[in-house]
Design a protein around this motif. Structure first.
Motif, PDB file in Angstrom:
ATOM      1  N   GLY A 130     -40.447  -8.765 129.150  1.00  0.00           N
ATOM      2  CA  GLY A 130     -40.994  -8.026 128.025  1.00  0.00           C
ATOM      3  C   GLY A 130     -39.940  -7.525 127.060  1.00  0.00           C
ATOM      4  N   LEU A 131     -38.792  -8.217 126.993  1.00  0.00           N
ATOM      5  CA  LEU A 131     -37.696  -7.843 126.112  1.00  0.00           C
ATOM      6  C   LEU A 131     -37.662  -8.734 124.875  1.00  0.00           C
ATOM      7  N   ASP A 132     -37.065  -8.234 123.818  1.00  0.00           N
ATOM      8  CA  ASP A 132     -36.836  -9.031 122.615  1.00  0.00           C
ATOM      9  C   ASP A 132     -35.827 -10.124 122.952  1.00  0.00           C
ATOM     10  N   ALA A 133     -36.123 -11.351 122.579  1.00  0.00           N
ATOM     11  CA  ALA A 133     -35.277 -12.478 122.960  1.00  0.00           C
ATOM     12  C   ALA A 133     -33.907 -12.446 122.293  1.00  0.00           C
ATOM     13  N   ASP A 134     -33.780 -11.751 121.145  1.00  0.00           N
ATOM     14  CA  ASP A 134     -32.547 -11.824 120.372  1.00  0.00           C
ATOM     15  C   ASP A 134     -31.751 -10.518 120.319  1.00  0.00           C
ATOM     16  N   ALA A 135     -32.285  -9.436 120.868  1.00  0.00           N
ATOM     17  CA  ALA A 135     -31.603  -8.139 120.763  1.00  0.00           C
ATOM     18  C   ALA A 135     -30.562  -7.978 121.867  1.00  0.00           C
ATOM     19  N   SER A 136     -29.452  -7.280 121.548  1.00  0.00           N
ATOM     20  CA  SER A 136     -28.457  -6.929 122.571  1.00  0.00           C
ATOM     21  C   SER A 136     -29.122  -6.068 123.637  1.00  0.00           C
ATOM     22  N   GLN A 184     -25.046   8.090 123.616  1.00  0.00           N
ATOM     23  CA  GLN A 184     -25.168   7.593 122.250  1.00  0.00           C
ATOM     24  C   GLN A 184     -24.922   6.093 122.248  1.00  0.00           C
ATOM     25  N   LEU A 185     -25.918   5.316 121.832  1.00  0.00           N
ATOM     26  CA  LEU A 185     -25.841   3.860 121.852  1.00  0.00           C
ATOM     27  C   LEU A 185     -26.235   3.301 120.492  1.00  0.00           C
ATOM     28  N   PRO A 186     -25.810   2.090 120.161  1.00  0.00           N
ATOM     29  CA  PRO A 186     -26.210   1.477 118.882  1.00  0.00           C
ATOM     30  C   PRO A 186     -27.730   1.397 118.744  1.00  0.00           C
ATOM     31  N   ASP A 187     -28.219   1.570 117.527  1.00  0.00           N
ATOM     32  CA  ASP A 187     -29.666   1.619 117.291  1.00  0.00           C
ATOM     33  C   ASP A 187     -30.370   0.325 117.656  1.00  0.00           C
ATOM     34  N   ASP A 188     -29.666  -0.817 117.531  1.00  0.00           N
ATOM     35  CA  ASP A 188     -30.331  -2.102 117.723  1.00  0.00           C
ATOM     36  C   ASP A 188     -30.274  -2.606 119.166  1.00  0.00           C
ATOM     37  N   VAL A 189     -29.798  -1.781 120.088  1.00  0.00           N
ATOM     38  CA  VAL A 189     -29.692  -2.173 121.493  1.00  0.00           C
ATOM     39  C   VAL A 189     -30.983  -1.832 122.236  1.00  0.00           C
ATOM     40  N   GLN A 190     -31.495  -2.785 123.010  1.00  0.00           N
ATOM     41  CA  GLN A 190     -32.652  -2.523 123.858  1.00  0.00           C
ATOM     42  C   GLN A 190     -32.171  -2.275 125.286  1.00  0.00           C
ATOM     43  N   ILE A 191     -33.009  -1.576 126.055  1.00  0.00           N
ATOM     44  CA  ILE A 191     -32.633  -1.131 127.389  1.00  0.00           C
ATOM     45  C   ILE A 191     -33.533  -1.777 128.442  1.00  0.00           C
ATOM     46  N   LEU A 192     -32.908  -2.256 129.509  1.00  0.00           N
ATOM     47  CA  LEU A 192     -33.620  -2.661 130.719  1.00  0.00           C
ATOM     48  C   LEU A 192     -33.123  -1.747 131.824  1.00  0.00           C
ATOM     49  N   HIS A 193     -34.009  -0.993 132.449  1.00  0.00           N
ATOM     50  CA  HIS A 193     -33.596   0.047 133.390  1.00  0.00           C
ATOM     51  C   HIS A 193     -34.399  -0.073 134.684  1.00  0.00           C
ATOM     52  N   ILE A 242     -19.899   7.048 128.889  1.00  0.00           N
ATOM     53  CA  ILE A 242     -20.832   5.933 129.099  1.00  0.00           C
ATOM     54  C   ILE A 242     -21.240   5.344 127.753  1.00  0.00           C
ATOM     55  N   GLY A 243     -21.598   6.214 126.809  1.00  0.00           N
ATOM     56  CA  GLY A 243     -21.998   5.736 125.487  1.00  0.00           C
ATOM     57  C   GLY A 243     -20.874   5.011 124.765  1.00  0.00           C
ATOM     58  N   GLN A 244     -19.663   5.559 124.853  1.00  0.00           N
ATOM     59  CA  GLN A 244     -18.518   4.937 124.177  1.00  0.00           C
ATOM     60  C   GLN A 244     -18.207   3.557 124.744  1.00  0.00           C
ATOM     61  N   GLU A 245     -18.137   3.464 126.065  1.00  0.00           N
ATOM     62  CA  GLU A 245     -17.773   2.185 126.690  1.00  0.00           C
ATOM     63  C   GLU A 245     -18.877   1.149 126.501  1.00  0.00           C
ATOM     64  N   ALA A 246     -20.135   1.570 126.662  1.00  0.00           N
ATOM     65  CA  ALA A 246     -21.243   0.625 126.475  1.00  0.00           C
ATOM     66  C   ALA A 246     -21.269   0.117 125.039  1.00  0.00           C
ATOM     67  N   THR A 247     -21.068   1.014 124.091  1.00  0.00           N
ATOM     68  CA  THR A 247     -21.066   0.620 122.677  1.00  0.00           C
ATOM     69  C   THR A 247     -19.918  -0.340 122.382  1.00  0.00           C
TER      70      THR A 247
END
Length: 368
Positions: free
Chosen positions: A192-198, A220-229, A328-333
């Protein structure tokens, strides 16, 4: 045909690598049976079609001083009694080789195997040798390692074989670049994720991680990033609400049987550094931000994480860091937005992966 008795129990980190090895041994025509306690192994081993023998054993305290408490005394007594029963079982089954995969449920079996002068192979998953493996080590014919261990070992034959994992995950290692791209799109669609989003994957192990569940949604993460948790059973609704309150697109599951889909879908993972998890990240070529579990006194997960950090496949962010959420936000970004860094980390991960670990451990058992 060799008769192999596998001792494994207490957690998936011991049981699933044992099952992966057992599948290889069975395919090669060997007679494989299991012995353990009454926890996870009592369910998943019979489901996989292997004979299973349960021993009555209690989990000992993790702190030595607690061995003198009523709980500690009862646990030690149960281990002594289970060792006697394991000896009787070995006499009945007459295995040619005993494989000890670690965990407190395996200890009585490996001790009994030594007393019966059976061929004994031990497999240590972590980069630190556990007490359950250290005790019978003096009698072992071979110590097989998932990762090179940091401490000095006694004089024993050592084979670094890697961490056995299930075939559906090892298949990721043999994919071509085009096959990986196609599988990624398919996996994202199924999840159920966007095929093209980070995509950032948050994973606290099969049971989930409370600290990761609570902290990572605040990063704090980039706005265009989707999350799988993967939040853990019974924890998913609270995690879903946490991401929703931050206005993030997040797909949250309690657990995934087909974990390979999550690995394929992700660009970066934030995770604990259990032995099976980091081995699977390496096979998948998945750049990782590792948060070692701080409650393990021996530092098993920290040692595992250091190995992959030295290889260039991972970044470590200690949970004790006062700026943990910000880090976490800095390294992930940084990794999500730098394709070159992701490529370097992915290649480094694959360079230390051992997708043939189950075959290599089976080779050790056959040769002993």
């Amino acid at each position: 045909m060799t008769r192999v008795l596998i001792a494994a129990g207490a957690s998936g980190g011991h049981v699933y690598p044992a099952l992966a090895t057992a599948e290889v041994l069975r395919a090669r025509g060997h007679d494989v049976s299991f012995v353990g306690g009454d926890r996870l192994e009592a369910t998943v081993v019979p489901e996989a079609g292997f004979p299973f023998h349960a021993l009555p054993i209690r989990r000992p305290p993790s702190v030595r001083i607690e061995l003198l408490t009523p709980h500690g005394i009862a646990a030690v007594t149960s281990i002594v009694h289970a060792t006697f029963l394991a000896g009787r079982l070995i006499r009945e089954l007459r295995p040619d080789v005993v494989l000890g995969m670690g965990g407190f449920a395996a200890l009585p079996v490996t001790i009994a195997a030594a007393r019966k002068r059976k061929k004994l192979v031990l497999h240590e998953q972590n980069a630190h040798l556990s007490l359950a493996q250290r005790i019978p080590l003096r009698w072992a014919d071979v110590l097989a390692l998932g990762l090179p261990v940091e401490e000095q070992l006694p004089r024993v034959k050592v084979e670094v074989v890697g961490e056995p994992v299930r075939h559906s995950i090892t298949a990721l290692a043999s994919m071509t670049g085009d096959e990986r791209i196609a599988f990624r799109r398919s996996a994202r669609s199924q999840l159920g994720l966007d095929a093209d989003a980070s995509t950032l994957f948050v994973f606290g192990g099969s049971l989930g991680s409370g600290p990761l569940n609570e902290s990572v949604p605040r990063a704090q993460l980039p706005d265009d990033v989707q999350i799988l948790h993967l939040a853990g059973t019974g924890r998913d609704e609270a995690v879903r609400d946490a991401w929703r309150s931050r206005g993030r697109r997040a797909v949250v599951f309690p657990y995934l049987d087909a974990i390979e889909n999550a690995y394929a879908a992700a660009d970066v993972v934030v995770a604990r550094s259990g032995a099976s998890s980091v081995a699977e990240f390496a096979i998948a070529g998945l750049p990782s931000i590792l948060v070692p579990l701080p409650t393990l006194r021996r530092g098993d997960q920290e040692a595992n994480a250091r190995f992959f950090e030295r290889a260039g496949a991972a970044v470590i962010v200690p949970q004790s860091d006062p700026s943990f959420v910000a880090r976490i936000g800095q390294e992930a970004t940084r990794v999500l937005t730098d394709g070159g860094a992701r490529k370097v980390m992915s290649d480094a991960a694959r360079s230390v992966a051992r997708p043939d670990a189950a075959d290599r451990l089976a080779d050790v058992i056959e040769a002993v």
